[in-house]
Enzyme design. Structure first.
Site, PDB file in Angstrom:
ATOM      1  N   LYS A  72       5.212   2.577 -10.024  1.00 60.29           N
ATOM      2  CA  LYS A  72       3.768   2.589  -9.769  1.00 60.29           C
ATOM      3  C   LYS A  72       3.501   3.040  -8.332  1.00 60.29           C
ATOM      4  CE  LYS A  72       0.613   0.220  -7.815  1.00 60.29           C
ATOM      5  NZ  LYS A  72      -0.382   1.204  -7.405  1.00 60.29           N
ATOM      6  N   GLY A 109       5.111  -1.898   1.445  1.00 55.16           N
ATOM      7  CA  GLY A 109       3.667  -1.980   1.646  1.00 55.16           C
ATOM      8  C   GLY A 109       3.339  -3.056   2.657  1.00 55.16           C
ATOM      9  N   SER A 110       2.176  -3.635   2.502  1.00 55.84           N
ATOM     10  CA  SER A 110       1.711  -4.598   3.502  1.00 55.84           C
ATOM     11  C   SER A 110       2.401  -5.955   3.328  1.00 55.84           C
ATOM     12  CB  SER A 110       0.200  -4.781   3.356  1.00 55.84           C
ATOM     13  OG  SER A 110      -0.087  -5.273   2.061  1.00 55.84           O
ATOM     14  N   VAL A 159       0.640  -8.244   0.561  1.00 56.51           N
ATOM     15  CA  VAL A 159       1.025  -8.000  -0.832  1.00 56.51           C
ATOM     16  C   VAL A 159       2.501  -8.367  -1.039  1.00 56.51           C
ATOM     17  CG1 VAL A 159       1.241  -6.242  -2.637  1.00 56.51           C
ATOM     18  CG2 VAL A 159      -0.762  -6.258  -1.157  1.00 56.51           C
ATOM     19  N   GLU A 217       9.877  -4.125   2.024  1.00 61.02           N
ATOM     20  CA  GLU A 217       9.784  -3.403   3.309  1.00 61.02           C
ATOM     21  C   GLU A 217       8.325  -3.462   3.723  1.00 61.02           C
ATOM     22  OE1 GLU A 217      12.220  -2.252   5.014  1.00 61.02           O
ATOM     23  OE2 GLU A 217      13.813  -2.289   3.515  1.00 61.02           O
ATOM     24  N   CYS A 276       4.721   2.824   9.170  1.00 60.41           N
ATOM     25  CA  CYS A 276       5.188   1.452   9.391  1.00 60.41           C
ATOM     26  C   CYS A 276       5.949   1.368  10.715  1.00 60.41           C
ATOM     27  CB  CYS A 276       6.052   0.996   8.235  1.00 60.41           C
ATOM     28  SG  CYS A 276       7.351   2.156   7.870  1.00 60.41           S
ATOM     29  N   GLU A 334      -1.043  -5.510  12.765  1.00 57.99           N
ATOM     30  CA  GLU A 334      -0.825  -4.103  12.422  1.00 57.99           C
ATOM     31  C   GLU A 334      -2.174  -3.433  12.196  1.00 57.99           C
ATOM     32  OE1 GLU A 334       0.979  -3.138   8.564  1.00 57.99           O
ATOM     33  OE2 GLU A 334       2.354  -1.872   9.700  1.00 57.99           O
TER      34      GLU A 334
END
Ligand code: NAP
Ligand code: MG
Length: 504
Positions: free
Chosen positions: A176, A236-237, A240, A258, A292, A394
């Site tokens: 996805k 991602g964040s 999440v 990550e 990132c 961030e």
């Protein structure tokens, strides 16, 4: 009319049973450039994809690893052949400049060739047995069906870091991608499927790789909690990531995360100043700061602070904003309106935090054609201190927070003083200081006299602390995530030998 794209499930391109769709638009020319529509998939689509992947796993795991590697070799060749067209479409889809999207594709090519050769390695270990006439071996075996959930900022490289090693190890995949970059994902899946057909011929297995478009809230959640998905690989964040860890971890799925970063570049008073300037411009404003590993903090030795900031502002002033496929453009737009709003929110927080000084930018960029996209001026704050929000959280945009340090220990303490630990950098000519920094910086990646961005595909990639959960992508390390170990004991003594008992 906009082109209509589909999911790829069990070897065929299909619509979602939801019959709903979302649009994919160019962030540099939002109203005029509609790239296509993609299915807003639902739980049933995820189910179909998982069933297909589960069935395919029975066969794919039995294809010899070198042959699985041959598929990846052909994938790499195809990506190389179409590198320029792919990169052009990626810039159109997510905004970063064409030199960077080409780099993004190249990282995929490097990862493909590495995975191809790993098909002939995938080394196990053997060890002597404590018993006579007995042999001890250990093998890597595939895990099963994986769920792959990826962000939009490296729409090619990040999926390849995950899918290529997972596939070569014999796993099957449900993928996805971020809703902001579904086209790049579609291109990648097409290439992999073509290569599968070319290499496997009549042995082609449908369902080894499945693509399900749609939102994190629906498709991502359905994958994370699906009982027939054995592991989740997520980039991602942190927000999440924590959610995925709770849901998937609660089900004893293996989870690789990550996550975010708040990376810093230290510049000591003995550093090569021009080099450090080149690095911070690239690190802070490349990919519009949406990496990132972006340099979002600059820690300057107080002796060089004023001079460095002077030069930095002159250099930033020369950066050209625009559509990343146009000649001479240095910085593209933010990926979406929401992302730009988030950047602006942090700039306002910076302005309100009493001591920070806005010395450059700090606003939407709307001159001429820039008004058509989600452009934001490169932004610099000085007089930032360690615990301000713009030094801790961030931002994921073109915003640089500058802090001052009095010596190396102070610089490292400031650098380490956040919840994250992804990338880091120090500029110094003093060898002792460089080695101390390498030892004491808490981060998964440290550059000496280099920018915080620029990882190479065959090296471990990932971070410490809140940046992840201890796994690494890239290089040899990622193969530990995508395999289980099987220990095998072969006794050719002809009698029952009891370890720990008969010999002691
Ligand atoms: P994000 O919002 O966390 O989204 C990442 C992916 O997760 C997207 O595909 C998203 O889908 C999906 N998702 C959202 N909610 C979900 C849920 N509840 N369950 C399952 N999946 C869900 O991150 P982003 O805004 O795309 O990317 C920026 C972040 O990624 C930054 O924090 C950045 O630091 C991090 N990042 C980390 C690395 C690294 O290697 N450490 C590399 C690149 C980026 P939709 O968006 O389509 O809804
Ligand atoms: Mg998002």
């Amino acid at each position: 009319m906009a082109k209509k794209y589909q999911n790829f499930i069990n070897g065929e391109w299909r619509d979602s049973s939801s019959h709903e769709s979302f649009e994919n638009r160019n962030p540099a020319d939002w109203d005029n450039d509609l790239i296509g529509t993609f299915p807003s998939s639902n739980v049933d689509d995820v189910d179909d994809a998982v069933i297909a992947a589960r069935a395919a796993f029975k066969k794919w795991r039995l294809i010899p690893a070198p042959r699985r590697g041959d598929v990846l070799k052909v994938v790499g060749d195809k990506m190389l052949k179409h590198k320029d067209e792919i990169a052009f479409e990626m810039t159109r889809e997510m905004g970063k400049v064409i030199a960077e999207t080409k780099g993004d594709v190249q990282e995929g090519i490097d990862t493909a060739y590495y995975a191809a050769s790993e098909g002939r390695r995938l080394f196990g270990f053997n060890a002597p047995s404590e018993m006579p006439n007995k042999m001890n071996l250990s093998f890597r075996v595939p895990i099963g069906v994986g769920g792959f959930i990826t962000p939009w900022n490296f729409p090619m490289a990040i999926p390849t870091w995950k899918l290529f090693p997972a596939l070569v190890c014999g796993n099957t995949c449900v993928f996805k991608p971020a809703e902001l970059t579904p086209k790049t994902a579609t291109t990648l899946v097409k290439i992999i499927d073509e290569a599968m057909k070319e290499v496997l011929g009549k042995d082609y297995i449908p369902g080894v790789l499945n693509l399900v478009h749609g939102s994190g809230a629906i498709v991502g959640e359905a994958m994370t909690s699906h009982p027939e998905i054995d592991f989740i690989s997520f980039t991602g964040s942190s927000e999440v990531g924590k959610r995925i860890n709770t849901v998937a971890g609660g089900d004893l799925k293996r989870v690789s995360l990550e996550l975010g970063g708040k990376n810093a570049q230290i510049v000591m008073d003995d550093a090569d100043m021009e080099l450090a300037l080149d690095a911070v411009l690239w690190g802070a404003f490349g990919t519009t700061g949406q990496r990132c590993t972006a340099t979002s903090r600059l820690i300057l030795h107080k002796k060089i602070h004023d001079k460095f900031i002077d030069k930095l502002i002159k250099r930033v002033d020369k950066l050209k904003l625009g559509y990343g496929n146009n000649e001479g453009v240095d910085i593209g737009p933010c990926v979406s309106e929401t992302q730009r709003e988030n950047v602006n929110k942090y700039v306002n927080i910076g302005i309100e935090e009493d001591k920070a000084t806005l010395v450059y930018g700090g606003d939407y960029a709307v001159k001429g054609d820039l008004s058509k996209g989600w452009f934001y001026k490169p932004t610099i704050f000085t007089n930032v201190t360690q615990y301000m929000r713009i030094a801790q959280e961030e931002i994921f945009g073109p915003v640089l927070s500058v802090l001052q340090c009095k010596d190396l220990d102070d610089a490292i303490a400031i650098l380490n003083g956040t919840q994250y630990g992804l990338s880091s950098s120090i500029f110094t000519k003093n060898v002792n200081n460089a080695f101390k920094a390498v030892r004491d910086i808490e981060a998964g990646i440290t550059y000496v006299n280099g920018a915080t961005i620029g990882a190479e595909a065959h090296m471990p990639f990932g971070g410490v602390k809140a940046t992840g959960n201890g796994h690494r992508e890239g290089g040899w390390t990622v193969y530990d995530f995508y395999t289980e170990w099987k220990a095998v004991y072969i006794d050719y003594s002809g009698k029952l030998q009891r370890a720990q008992i008969d010999n002691y």
